[in-house]
Scaffold this motif. Structure first.
Motif, mmCIF file in Angstrom:
data_model
loop_
_atom_site.group_PDB
_atom_site.id
_atom_site.type_symbol
_atom_site.label_atom_id
_atom_site.label_comp_id
_atom_site.label_asym_id
_atom_site.label_seq_id
_atom_site.Cartn_x
_atom_site.Cartn_y
_atom_site.Cartn_z
ATOM 1 N N GLY A 1 -2.671 4.977 -23.044
ATOM 2 C CA GLY A 1 -1.313 4.571 -23.233
ATOM 3 C C GLY A 1 -0.659 3.918 -22.039
ATOM 4 O O GLY A 1 0.590 4.398 -21.484
ATOM 5 N N LEU A 2 -1.355 3.506 -20.781
ATOM 6 C CA LEU A 2 -1.056 3.096 -19.757
ATOM 7 C C LEU A 2 -0.010 2.019 -19.699
ATOM 8 O O LEU A 2 -0.539 0.933 -20.509
ATOM 9 C CB LEU A 2 -2.209 2.872 -18.574
ATOM 10 C CG LEU A 2 -3.201 4.025 -18.269
ATOM 11 C CD1 LEU A 2 -4.002 3.753 -17.371
ATOM 12 C CD2 LEU A 2 -2.315 5.244 -17.788
ATOM 13 N N THR A 3 0.944 2.079 -19.191
ATOM 14 C CA THR A 3 1.953 0.693 -19.063
ATOM 15 C C THR A 3 1.535 -0.038 -17.867
ATOM 16 O O THR A 3 1.927 0.200 -16.578
ATOM 17 C CB THR A 3 3.382 1.363 -18.984
ATOM 18 O OG1 THR A 3 3.533 2.406 -20.117
ATOM 19 C CG2 THR A 3 4.483 0.209 -19.058
ATOM 20 N N VAL A 4 0.878 -1.250 -18.091
ATOM 21 C CA VAL A 4 0.327 -1.928 -17.327
ATOM 22 C C VAL A 4 0.594 -3.275 -17.724
ATOM 23 O O VAL A 4 0.640 -3.729 -18.977
ATOM 24 C CB VAL A 4 -0.931 -1.814 -16.768
ATOM 25 C CG1 VAL A 4 -1.220 -0.534 -16.102
ATOM 26 C CG2 VAL A 4 -2.063 -1.880 -17.802
ATOM 27 N N PRO A 5 0.790 -4.605 -16.701
ATOM 28 C CA PRO A 5 0.830 -5.929 -17.412
ATOM 29 C C PRO A 5 -0.355 -6.274 -18.073
ATOM 30 O O PRO A 5 -1.443 -5.870 -17.496
ATOM 31 C CB PRO A 5 1.350 -6.755 -16.100
ATOM 32 C CG PRO A 5 1.758 -5.716 -14.985
ATOM 33 C CD PRO A 5 1.153 -4.306 -15.477
ATOM 34 N N ARG A 6 -0.441 -6.977 -19.083
ATOM 35 C CA ARG A 6 -1.488 -7.362 -19.721
ATOM 36 C C ARG A 6 -1.775 -9.043 -19.894
ATOM 37 O O ARG A 6 -0.672 -9.454 -19.640
ATOM 38 C CB ARG A 6 -1.676 -6.571 -21.253
ATOM 39 C CG ARG A 6 -1.746 -5.320 -21.147
ATOM 40 C CD ARG A 6 -1.753 -4.476 -22.447
ATOM 41 N NE ARG A 6 -1.427 -3.007 -22.223
ATOM 42 C CZ ARG A 6 -2.516 -2.497 -22.262
ATOM 43 N NH1 ARG A 6 -3.821 -2.761 -22.176
ATOM 44 N NH2 ARG A 6 -2.288 -0.845 -22.205
ATOM 45 N N VAL B 1 0.640 -1.259 -0.068
ATOM 46 C CA VAL B 1 0.020 0.062 -0.141
ATOM 47 C C VAL B 1 0.827 1.363 0.095
ATOM 48 O O VAL B 1 0.373 2.313 -0.437
ATOM 49 C CB VAL B 1 -1.029 -0.068 1.397
ATOM 50 C CG1 VAL B 1 -1.641 1.515 1.289
ATOM 51 C CG2 VAL B 1 -2.020 -1.198 1.251
ATOM 52 N N ALA B 2 2.035 1.162 0.558
ATOM 53 C CA ALA B 2 2.812 2.283 0.659
ATOM 54 C C ALA B 2 3.539 2.604 -0.592
ATOM 55 O O ALA B 2 3.631 3.798 -0.859
ATOM 56 C CB ALA B 2 3.818 2.108 1.849
ATOM 57 N N GLY B 3 3.642 1.823 -1.497
ATOM 58 C CA GLY B 3 4.279 1.884 -2.727
ATOM 59 C C GLY B 3 3.746 1.288 -3.783
ATOM 60 O O GLY B 3 4.067 0.378 -4.481
ATOM 61 N N PRO B 4 2.354 1.947 -4.350
ATOM 62 C CA PRO B 4 1.500 1.240 -5.362
ATOM 63 C C PRO B 4 2.112 1.500 -6.720
ATOM 64 O O PRO B 4 2.726 2.656 -6.867
ATOM 65 C CB PRO B 4 0.014 1.823 -4.996
ATOM 66 C CG PRO B 4 0.562 3.188 -4.257
ATOM 67 C CD PRO B 4 1.561 2.891 -3.820
ATOM 68 N N HIS B 5 1.678 0.918 -7.728
ATOM 69 C CA HIS B 5 1.779 1.192 -9.197
ATOM 70 C C HIS B 5 0.500 2.024 -9.376
ATOM 71 O O HIS B 5 -0.498 1.392 -9.584
ATOM 72 C CB HIS B 5 1.784 -0.027 -9.876
ATOM 73 C CG HIS B 5 2.366 0.006 -11.312
ATOM 74 N ND1 HIS B 5 1.584 0.468 -12.158
ATOM 75 C CD2 HIS B 5 3.614 -0.034 -11.905
ATOM 76 C CE1 HIS B 5 2.169 0.925 -13.362
ATOM 77 N NE2 HIS B 5 3.584 0.315 -13.038
ATOM 78 N N PRO B 6 0.623 3.394 -9.774
ATOM 79 C CA PRO B 6 -0.517 4.134 -10.007
ATOM 80 C C PRO B 6 -1.244 3.744 -11.241
ATOM 81 O O PRO B 6 -2.622 3.797 -11.321
ATOM 82 C CB PRO B 6 0.312 5.615 -10.362
ATOM 83 C CG PRO B 6 1.562 5.800 -9.776
ATOM 84 C CD PRO B 6 1.988 4.082 -9.664
ATOM 85 N N ALA B 7 -0.530 3.615 -12.206
ATOM 86 C CA ALA B 7 -1.345 2.737 -13.700
ATOM 87 C C ALA B 7 -2.182 1.604 -13.387
ATOM 88 O O ALA B 7 -3.510 1.568 -13.405
ATOM 89 C CB ALA B 7 -0.562 2.727 -14.731
ATOM 90 N N ALA B 8 -1.727 0.727 -12.578
ATOM 91 C CA ALA B 8 -2.308 -0.598 -12.050
ATOM 92 C C ALA B 8 -3.575 -0.174 -11.311
ATOM 93 O O ALA B 8 -4.889 -0.606 -11.456
ATOM 94 C CB ALA B 8 -1.541 -1.656 -11.584
ATOM 95 N N VAL B 9 -3.132 0.628 -10.113
ATOM 96 C CA VAL B 9 -4.309 1.165 -9.329
ATOM 97 C C VAL B 9 -5.527 1.625 -9.979
ATOM 98 O O VAL B 9 -6.583 1.493 -9.614
ATOM 99 C CB VAL B 9 -3.864 1.875 -8.208
ATOM 100 C CG1 VAL B 9 -4.931 2.503 -7.196
ATOM 101 C CG2 VAL B 9 -2.683 1.392 -7.163
#
Length: 887
Positions: A234-239, A181-189
């Motif tokens: 254009g979000l960089t997230v795992p797909r 929670v302290a270091g989330p991935h903004p695009a995935a969230v």
């Protein structure tokens, strides 16, 4: 055989055709006929199954294609071979924790082999026909297992939504959650939050637009919307990554310790079987709630369902798919979408295969965070507040909590075993917990037994009974529902000894038996625990008492209440049956019915009328009556006037031969009935009525019937509080809307039921011997327009319809109407359905497909219901069979 069976059904040359009605007919043109409802339902289920299958595969850390394989096999194999035609099978969220643990321990290929072995075990259980044994598991254990699995899924998928990687156990995931929670991935969230927002808001879009939009499943909208936003922004997230089918891993030989593999097979078999069988039972309930569907689909064959699920798991494991089980979400969507046969399930499997082969580029655009959010929402929903309230009401919270914690902390199999152990311990505690007290009051010694009377309580029972002095009056009250042989013998030996020494014994329970309260009290009737009935007879004989009172005490005037059980119901002392004053009955004298006691005779019970029921075809003879003098089952207090002219239903006399207290003033009788309700019934229904008071009424159907006092709608339909919205009037009439003929009272009830309560069906129920129909036939033109005559004008179209030779006559299946009154009663139901369709609210609901109209006819003398077949054009009312509930 049903009276409505077609004549060719008994032709021996057609037996093969009838027994194999599910086989493809010889003409090739009908081999692939599919109902439009099945086609639309299959599309709806496919749109839900596609993202969920990928999400569950992601949650188990299996190849994503394994979820598509399991969905296709569940639709094609389990859908074709299973015993629940409308249940949809596939990769289930309830198997996520089990499968993830197997993949982590043994690898993917061994997990597939375990799936095959679990399918073989299911086939064996199906051949042994033990499917119903799985339903003996306490619902608290099942709900606790699902809740534990849901917590495990939600915590693991939360890490993926935050852009991280889940750990192997719930405790590890919880320990790693603060850092995540302290270091989330903004695009995935952002993708996960968007998915959850769409899942939450899509079903709540208001108005007509919302009803139109809700035809598209929320799961598909959430995943598709998140995918579109991620691609456009254009979000960089795992797909999603779907490898080539040529490199898809299939099952291999199991590798690992034998005991570990055996435990894994047992766990997979248990979870798959229990979830599938409970899902089939739930689907049966959904089918029963859809009027007319249960006659087409029928109840689930649980043993066949187990065989179908086993075959599907063998095929899925061999093809490299996830374990297969019945899925509640997809099954519910299938029934609600209007499916009418197993073709919808099969078509959904075909669509999954087509998507897996043709839509790979499109599927690879889906972000993993969106699938994780979807599965996380499913896991949260598995912790059901409704289930928690249910187990709390049944005092099984401990079983639920232990099972849930066991699944979360130790695993599914260990959690279920802990739950079973706690459930057995709770049952034993309840069985052994018996309170026995002794007190002396009002000149009698009272021994009160609260709880089940088993051999464990015999020492305490013996101590309490021996506190009763010799030669005194004793009252033993049993508040349990069970008494074993040891307790029975102990109680019988004591009562024999006590009565031999000059004492008297009265045996009662909280519902029935001899009165232990002062004269003038009112104790309800009901059965004693097993074995107590014979004790009661022996005690009465030895103490010089009768069934109507005790020695030295007057018999009670009435021991019944409005909902006294039917069997062995007696009310007061026998009285001579009142004779009919109808002209057709004159000349019969004062002779009692065949086998009944003569007036004034000291009969102790009503006699059985040996005459069989008379056939109902043709016009009945003047003296053909139905005499309700058989004590088992005996008449209900609400139907005490039962000397009925066959075909007309005109009630005269008491029929039962018992004094029911109907000579009391109306106010006294009403107050007495209300008092009995407050004392006996209110404590039993207060919880349910409190729930209805909080949640409001949500009836499933509007029931429009006659005001005749013999029609008890809740009894005829086996419904309870909140189930029916009932409108009653003289003649069950539905005035057509508009003009002077309209009636705001009935029209307002119809509008409120359809537009506000949103009932799913409206039933117009006529009945035999309707006085309104008789008045319509006997009516003469002219004369003063009294309120009754003005109201009955709404029934004149029914008279005209019956006189129209151009229309088919309404009739009962298998016989002609008994007389003109019955003919008009049937015709009136068909005509009032036409009046219903003229109301705007009903017409709109019928066009939307959200409402169904039903016609019903109840023959009072036969206690038999008939339902109008088809839309009403044929006017044939089919006999409703009394079908035994399976097992």
């Amino acid at each position: 055989m049903s009276a409505c069976a077609t004549p060719h059904a008994t032709d021996p040359t057609r037996t093969t055709t009838i027994q194999h009605s599910h086989s493809p007919p010889p003409p090739p043109t009908r081999r692939f006929r599919i109902a439009g409802a099945d086609l639309s339902a299959s599309i709806a289920v496919f749109l839900i199954a596609l993202p969920l299958s990928l999400g569950i595969a992601l949650a188990t850390d299996a190849p994503l294609q394994a979820g598509l394989v399991a969905a296709a096999v569940g639709g094609l194999v389990a859908g074709r071979l299973g015993g629940s035609p409308l249940q949809v099978s596939g990769p289930a969220a309830g198997l996520t924790v089990v499968t993830a643990d197997l993949i982590h321990r043994y690898g993917w290929r061994t997990t597939c082999a375990i799936t095959i072995l679990a399918g073989v075990a299911q086939l064996g259980l199906g051949c042994l026909r033990v499917a119903r044994t799985a339903l003996a598991v306490s619902p608290a254990i099942v709900h606790g297992m699902l809740a534990g699995i849901g917590v495990t899924i939600a915590v693991a998928q939360l890490h993926i939504v935050l852009g991280g990687t889940p750990q192997s156990s719930v405790l590890d995931n919880l320990r790693a959650l603060p850092a995540q929670v302290a270091g989330p991935h903004p695009a995935a969230v952002s993708v996960g939050v968007l998915t959850l927002t769409l899942l939450l808001l899509w079903p709540r879009v208001p108005g007509r637009v919302g009803r139109l939009l809700r035809t598209v499943p929320a799961a598909l909208v959430a995943v598709a919307g998140a995918t579109a936003v991620a691609s456009l922004a254009g979000l960089t997230v795992p797909r999603v990554e779907l490898p080539s089918w040529s490199s898809h891993a299939l099952a291999g030989l199991p590798e690992g310790p034998v005991l570990g593999i055996a435990a894994a097979v047992l766990t997979t078999t248990l979870v798959c079987s229990v979830q599938s069988l409970l899902g089939a039972v739930a689907v049966d309930k959904l089918v029963a709630a859809r009027p007319g569907l249960s006659t087409r689909v029928g109840r689930s064959d649980l043993d066949r369902e187990l065989l179908g699920q086993g075959t599907a798991n063998v095929v899925s494991g061999a093809l490299g798919g996830l374990p297969v089980a019945g899925v509640a979400v997809r099954s519910t969507a299938n029934v609600n979408a209007g499916a009418v046969s197993r073709n919808s399930t099969l078509l959904h499997g075909v669509l999954v295969v087509a998507a897996a082969l043709l839509m790979v580029p499109l599927l690879e655009l889906i972000p993993l965070a969106s699938l994780a959010a979807l599965v996380m929402s499913v896991g949260i929903q598995m912790v059901s507040l409704h289930h928690i309230r249910t187990v709390t009401r049944h005092r099984e919270v401990l079983v639920y909590v232990v099972t849930t914690l066991g699944v979360v902390l130790s695993g599914v199999l260990q959690g279920v075993i802990l739950g079973i152990a706690v459930a057995v311990a709770v049952a034993m505690h309840r069985l052994a917990r018996t309170r026995i007290t002794h007190e002396e009051r009002e000149g009698a010694h009272h021994v009160h037994v609260r709880g089940q009377l088993t051999f464990l309580a015999v020492p305490r029972l013996s101590r309490a009974l021996h506190l009763v002095p010799h030669g005194t009056r004793a009252v033993v009250r049993l508040d349990g529902s069970f008494m074993d042989h040891a307790a029975y013998e102990s109680l019988q030996d004591w009562q024999n000894t006590h009565t031999a020494q000059g004492g008297t014994v009265e045996l009662t329970d909280r519902r029935a038996g001899f009165r232990d309260d002062p004269p003038g009290g009112d104790r309800p009737a009901g059965p004693l625990p097993p074995g107590a009935a014979s004790l009661l007879v022996g005690t009465a004989a030895s103490a010089g008492t009768t069934a109507s009172g005790t020695a030295g005490h007057p018999p009670p005037a009435c021991r019944c209440r409005p909902w006294t059980p039917w069997r062995n119901h007696h009310c007061g002392a026998p009285q001579p049956a009142r004779q009919s004053t109808r002209p057709a009955d004159r000349g019969t004298g004062a002779e009692p019915p065949d086998g009944a006691p003569a007036p004034g005779s000291p009969a102790t019970a009503p006699s059985v009328n040996p005459r069989p029921p008379q056939p109902l075809s043709g016009t009945p003879a003047p003296n053909d009556r139905v005499h309700a003098t058989d004590p088992a089952p005996s008449p209900h207090p609400l139907f005490l006037a039962t000397e009925t002219e066959t075909g007309t239903g005109t009630a005269t006399g008491t029929g039962t031969g018992f004094d029911t207290g109907t000579d009391l003033p109306g106010g006294d009788q009403l107050a007495r009935g209300i008092s009995a309700f407050q004392r006996n019934t209110a404590p039993l229904v207060r919880g349910e009525l409190a729930r209805l008071a909080r949640e409001g009424q949500r009836p499933s159907q509007l029931f429009l019937t006659c005001a005749d006092s013999r029609l008890v709608t809740s009894m005829i339909t086996s419904s309870g509080p909140g189930d029916l919205f009932v409108v009653r009037n003289v003649g069950n009439l539905v005035p057509p809307p508009g003009g002077e003929s309209g009636d705001d009272s009935v029209a307002a009830a119809i509008e409120y039921a359809v537009d506000v309560l949103r009932v799913r069906s409206i039933t117009v129920c006529g009945h035999s011997g309707c006085g309104a129909m008789q008045a319509l036939l006997d009516g003469e033109p002219g004369g003063a327009l009294t309120p009754l005559r003005r109201w009955l004008r709404h029934g004149l179209p029914s008279v005209a319809r019956m006189a129209d030779d151009g229309r088919p006559w309404a009739r009962l299946s298998g016989r002609a109407p008994a007389d003109a009154v019955e003919q008009l009663c049937l015709t009136n139901v068909v005509q009032q359905l036409e009046h219903l369709r003229a109301h705007d609210s009903v017409a709109r609901a019928l066009r939307d497909g959200s409402l169904e109209l039903r016609g019903m006819y109840f023959h009072v003398g036969e206690a038999q219901a008939y339902l109008l077949a088809g839309p009403g054009g044929s006017g044939v009312f089919d006999h409703v069979e009394a079908v035994e509930r399976p097992g």
